[in-house]
Design a protein around this motif. Structure first.
Motif, PDB file in Angstrom:
ATOM      1  N   PHE A 125      -3.876 -15.996  12.098  1.00 35.65           N
ATOM      2  CA  PHE A 125      -3.203 -15.023  11.235  1.00 35.65           C
ATOM      3  C   PHE A 125      -4.239 -14.622  10.078  1.00 35.65           C
ATOM      4  O   PHE A 125      -5.334 -15.231   9.815  1.00 35.65           O
ATOM      5  CB  PHE A 125      -2.098 -16.019  10.382  1.00 35.65           C
ATOM      6  N   ILE A 126      -3.759 -13.870   9.173  1.00 36.86           N
ATOM      7  CA  ILE A 126      -4.651 -13.199   8.096  1.00 36.86           C
ATOM      8  C   ILE A 126      -3.993 -14.059   6.901  1.00 36.86           C
ATOM      9  O   ILE A 126      -2.787 -13.748   6.451  1.00 36.86           O
ATOM     10  CB  ILE A 126      -4.725 -11.783   7.966  1.00 36.86           C
ATOM     11  N   THR A 127      -4.946 -14.624   6.053  1.00 40.26           N
ATOM     12  CA  THR A 127      -4.455 -15.000   4.581  1.00 40.26           C
ATOM     13  C   THR A 127      -4.450 -13.762   3.514  1.00 40.26           C
ATOM     14  O   THR A 127      -5.040 -12.751   3.769  1.00 40.26           O
ATOM     15  CB  THR A 127      -5.261 -15.990   4.177  1.00 40.26           C
ATOM     16  N   ALA A 128      -3.745 -14.197   2.703  1.00 37.81           N
ATOM     17  CA  ALA A 128      -3.712 -13.329   1.317  1.00 37.81           C
ATOM     18  C   ALA A 128      -5.115 -13.141   1.003  1.00 37.81           C
ATOM     19  O   ALA A 128      -5.495 -12.030   0.451  1.00 37.81           O
ATOM     20  CB  ALA A 128      -2.955 -13.827   0.381  1.00 37.81           C
ATOM     21  N   GLU A 129      -6.102 -14.011   0.954  1.00 39.86           N
ATOM     22  CA  GLU A 129      -7.054 -14.095   0.407  1.00 39.86           C
ATOM     23  C   GLU A 129      -8.199 -13.233   1.251  1.00 39.86           C
ATOM     24  O   GLU A 129      -8.918 -12.399   0.810  1.00 39.86           O
ATOM     25  CB  GLU A 129      -7.791 -15.505   0.168  1.00 39.86           C
ATOM     26  N   GLU A 130      -8.033 -13.197   2.485  1.00 36.44           N
ATOM     27  CA  GLU A 130      -8.849 -12.272   3.339  1.00 36.44           C
ATOM     28  C   GLU A 130      -8.335 -10.632   3.163  1.00 36.44           C
ATOM     29  O   GLU A 130      -9.201 -10.016   3.095  1.00 36.44           O
ATOM     30  CB  GLU A 130      -8.604 -12.920   4.811  1.00 36.44           C
ATOM     31  N   PHE A 131      -7.077 -10.747   3.279  1.00 34.77           N
ATOM     32  CA  PHE A 131      -6.564  -9.496   2.928  1.00 34.77           C
ATOM     33  C   PHE A 131      -6.959  -8.755   1.690  1.00 34.77           C
ATOM     34  O   PHE A 131      -7.436  -7.522   1.377  1.00 34.77           O
ATOM     35  CB  PHE A 131      -5.030  -9.301   2.908  1.00 34.77           C
TER      36      PHE A 131
ATOM     37  N   SER B 236      -9.426  -5.450   1.647  1.00 32.22           N
ATOM     38  CA  SER B 236      -8.855  -4.198   0.992  1.00 32.22           C
ATOM     39  C   SER B 236      -9.299  -3.928  -0.439  1.00 32.22           C
ATOM     40  O   SER B 236      -9.206  -2.655  -0.862  1.00 32.22           O
ATOM     41  CB  SER B 236      -7.293  -4.513   1.076  1.00 32.22           C
ATOM     42  N   GLY B 237      -9.868  -4.760  -1.018  1.00 29.23           N
ATOM     43  CA  GLY B 237     -10.267  -4.425  -2.274  1.00 29.23           C
ATOM     44  C   GLY B 237      -9.341  -4.490  -3.479  1.00 29.23           C
ATOM     45  O   GLY B 237      -9.717  -4.256  -4.572  1.00 29.23           O
ATOM     46  N   ILE B 238      -7.994  -4.985  -2.856  1.00 25.28           N
ATOM     47  CA  ILE B 238      -6.978  -5.218  -3.887  1.00 25.28           C
ATOM     48  C   ILE B 238      -7.034  -6.536  -4.571  1.00 25.28           C
ATOM     49  O   ILE B 238      -7.623  -7.416  -3.672  1.00 25.28           O
ATOM     50  CB  ILE B 238      -5.526  -5.031  -3.196  1.00 25.28           C
ATOM     51  N   LYS B 239      -7.007  -6.870  -5.895  1.00 28.73           N
ATOM     52  CA  LYS B 239      -7.223  -8.002  -6.527  1.00 28.73           C
ATOM     53  C   LYS B 239      -6.170  -9.027  -5.628  1.00 28.73           C
ATOM     54  O   LYS B 239      -5.079  -8.643  -5.536  1.00 28.73           O
ATOM     55  CB  LYS B 239      -6.830  -8.031  -7.976  1.00 28.73           C
TER      56      LYS B 239
ATOM     57  N   THR C 234       0.939  -1.124  -0.055  1.00 29.80           N
ATOM     58  CA  THR C 234       0.145   0.099   0.029  1.00 29.80           C
ATOM     59  C   THR C 234       0.835   1.291   0.042  1.00 29.80           C
ATOM     60  O   THR C 234       0.312   2.290  -0.289  1.00 29.80           O
ATOM     61  CB  THR C 234      -0.932  -0.042   1.203  1.00 29.80           C
ATOM     62  N   GLY C 235       1.992   1.197   0.527  1.00 32.71           N
ATOM     63  CA  GLY C 235       2.955   2.561   0.419  1.00 32.71           C
ATOM     64  C   GLY C 235       2.687   3.222   1.845  1.00 32.71           C
ATOM     65  O   GLY C 235       3.069   4.245   1.870  1.00 32.71           O
TER      66      GLY C 235
END
Length: 67
Positions: free
Chosen positions: A42-48, A52-55, A17-18
């Motif tokens: 933990f948070i997975t990449a899919e949940e993030f 966040s709305g990031i693909k 995100t910067g």
């Protein structure tokens, strides 16, 4: 086959995100609350990606590069 990390950490959020690492910690806590997770889970990449709305593809590409 290369193993790709499944968990997202504050430093990952910072780089994607910067924003600051502190923002990454806060966002992880917000995501855990949103999904009803306990603080030690933990948070997975899919949940993030969903939160966040990031693909998810973009998140996975980042994780492949840093793994």
């Amino acid at each position: 086959m290369r193993i790709v990390r499944a968990c997202i950490y504050p430093k990952d959020i910072q780089r994607i995100t910067g924003r600051s690492e502190r923002y990454g910690r806060k966002l992880l806590n917000d995501i855990k609350a949103h999904f009803g997770k306990k603080p030690y889970q933990f948070i997975t990449a899919e949940e993030f990606a969903e939160y966040s709305g990031i693909k998810e593809e973009i998140v996975n590409q980042y994780l492949e590069k840093v793994s």
